[in-house]
Write an enzyme that holds these catalytic residues in place. Structure first.
Site, PDB file in Angstrom:
ATOM      1  N   ASN A  42      37.370 -12.679 -30.954  1.00  0.00           N
ATOM      2  CA  ASN A  42      36.872 -12.334 -32.285  1.00  0.00           C
ATOM      3  C   ASN A  42      36.264 -10.929 -32.288  1.00  0.00           C
ATOM      4  OD1 ASN A  42      34.845 -13.638 -30.719  1.00  0.00           O
ATOM      5  ND2 ASN A  42      33.638 -14.132 -32.538  1.00  0.00           N
ATOM      6  N   GLU A  44      33.893  -8.803 -34.866  1.00  0.00           N
ATOM      7  CA  GLU A  44      33.102  -8.807 -36.097  1.00  0.00           C
ATOM      8  C   GLU A  44      32.921  -7.401 -36.633  1.00  0.00           C
ATOM      9  OE1 GLU A  44      29.646 -11.152 -35.069  1.00  0.00           O
ATOM     10  OE2 GLU A  44      30.833 -12.997 -35.097  1.00  0.00           O
ATOM     11  N   ALA A  46      30.218  -4.912 -39.394  1.00  0.00           N
ATOM     12  CA  ALA A  46      28.969  -4.806 -40.149  1.00  0.00           C
ATOM     13  C   ALA A  46      29.160  -5.266 -41.591  1.00  0.00           C
ATOM     14  CB  ALA A  46      28.453  -3.371 -40.114  1.00  0.00           C
ATOM     15  N   TYR A  48      30.361  -8.087 -43.017  1.00  0.00           N
ATOM     16  CA  TYR A  48      30.610  -9.364 -42.344  1.00  0.00           C
ATOM     17  C   TYR A  48      31.976  -9.977 -42.630  1.00  0.00           C
ATOM     18  CZ  TYR A  48      25.548  -9.488 -41.358  1.00  0.00           C
ATOM     19  OH  TYR A  48      24.283  -9.217 -40.934  1.00  0.00           O
ATOM     20  N   GLU A  55      41.796 -16.279 -32.825  1.00  0.00           N
ATOM     21  CA  GLU A  55      43.163 -16.798 -32.951  1.00  0.00           C
ATOM     22  C   GLU A  55      44.050 -15.800 -33.697  1.00  0.00           C
ATOM     23  OE1 GLU A  55      40.318 -18.264 -33.623  1.00  0.00           O
ATOM     24  OE2 GLU A  55      40.439 -20.444 -33.532  1.00  0.00           O
TER      25      GLU A  55
HETATM   26  N1  THU Z   1      35.543 -17.649 -34.959  1.00  0.00           N
HETATM   27  C1  THU Z   1      36.744 -17.465 -34.340  1.00  0.00           C
HETATM   28  O1  THU Z   1      37.015 -16.416 -33.741  1.00  0.00           O
HETATM   29  N2  THU Z   1      37.651 -18.471 -34.427  1.00  0.00           N
HETATM   30  C2  THU Z   1      37.426 -19.668 -35.039  1.00  0.00           C
HETATM   31  O2  THU Z   1      38.342 -20.459 -35.179  1.00  0.00           O
HETATM   32  C3  THU Z   1      36.067 -20.005 -35.475  1.00  0.00           C
HETATM   33  C4  THU Z   1      35.172 -18.837 -35.681  1.00  0.00           C
HETATM   34  C5  THU Z   1      34.574 -16.551 -34.922  1.00  0.00           C
HETATM   35  C6  THU Z   1      34.379 -15.865 -36.232  1.00  0.00           C
HETATM   36  C7  THU Z   1      33.001 -15.281 -36.056  1.00  0.00           C
HETATM   37  O3  THU Z   1      33.136 -14.017 -35.407  1.00  0.00           O
HETATM   38  C8  THU Z   1      32.296 -16.239 -35.135  1.00  0.00           C
HETATM   39  O4  THU Z   1      33.308 -17.019 -34.533  1.00  0.00           O
HETATM   40  C9  THU Z   1      31.310 -17.156 -35.839  1.00  0.00           C
HETATM   41  O5  THU Z   1      31.887 -17.790 -36.905  1.00  0.00           O
END
Ligand code: THU
Length: 145
Positions: A42, A44, A46, A48, A55
């Site tokens: 993942n 992220e 700023a 959001y 995935e």
């Molecule tokens: N997140 C994922 O990368 N995959 C998922 O299936 C669930 C959530 C990430 C998104 C965000 O960066 C963090 O987890 C918290 O939600």
């Protein structure tokens, strides 16, 4: 590749997550029908809502390396405790796209961040009655790219 090997790659990918806001690190590893593997984590932002899930990051890599229609199995690992990390709704939809392109009920190994728990699901279980490229025939479901 064994389930444990694919989960290990997802765990290694999670260590590369950029998740300063949630501090929830997720990694994903995808194996193709020919044994090729890609990973993602993942990322992220700023702003959001612009964050990208592990995935979807890995699926994008899969698209470029071997094509979405070659996706065979997926491992997802996230968090830090014993709770298994299952794909969010948006990621289930993205996996469904690859599954319908390939005609395969793609398997998803869901691991906990602490390595103590694993659950195995199919995309059909995770998003029953889904809407995918098969619903858009003849334009959908005919190409991997
Ligand atoms: N997140 C994922 O990368 N995959 C998922 O299936 C669930 C959530 C990430 C998104 C965000 O960066 C963090 O987890 C918290 O939600």
């Amino acid at each position: 590749m064994t389930d444990d090997q694919l989960l290990d790659l997802a765990r290694t990918a999670a260590a590369k997550a950029y998740a300063p806001y949630s501090n929830f690190h997720v990694g994903c590893a995808i194996e193709s029908v020919d044994g090729e593997v890609v990973t993602g984590a993942n990322m992220e932002n700023a702003c959001y809502r612009l964050g990208v899930c592990a995935e979807q990051s890995a699926l994008s890599a899969a698209q470029h390396k071997f094509g979405l229609d070659k996706v065979a199995s997926i491992a997802v690992v996230g968090g830090a405790d014993a709770t298994v990390c299952t794909p969010c709704g948006g990621c289930r939809q993205a996996i469904l796209e690859a599954a319908q392109l390939s005609g395969r009920n793609v398997e998803i190994l869901c691991g906990s961040g602490d390595g103590s728990a694993v659950e195995r699901h199919t995309i059909g279980e995770l998003i029953p009655f889904g809407f995918g490229p098969g619903n858009l025939e003849p334009t959908g479901g005919t190409s991997a790219s």
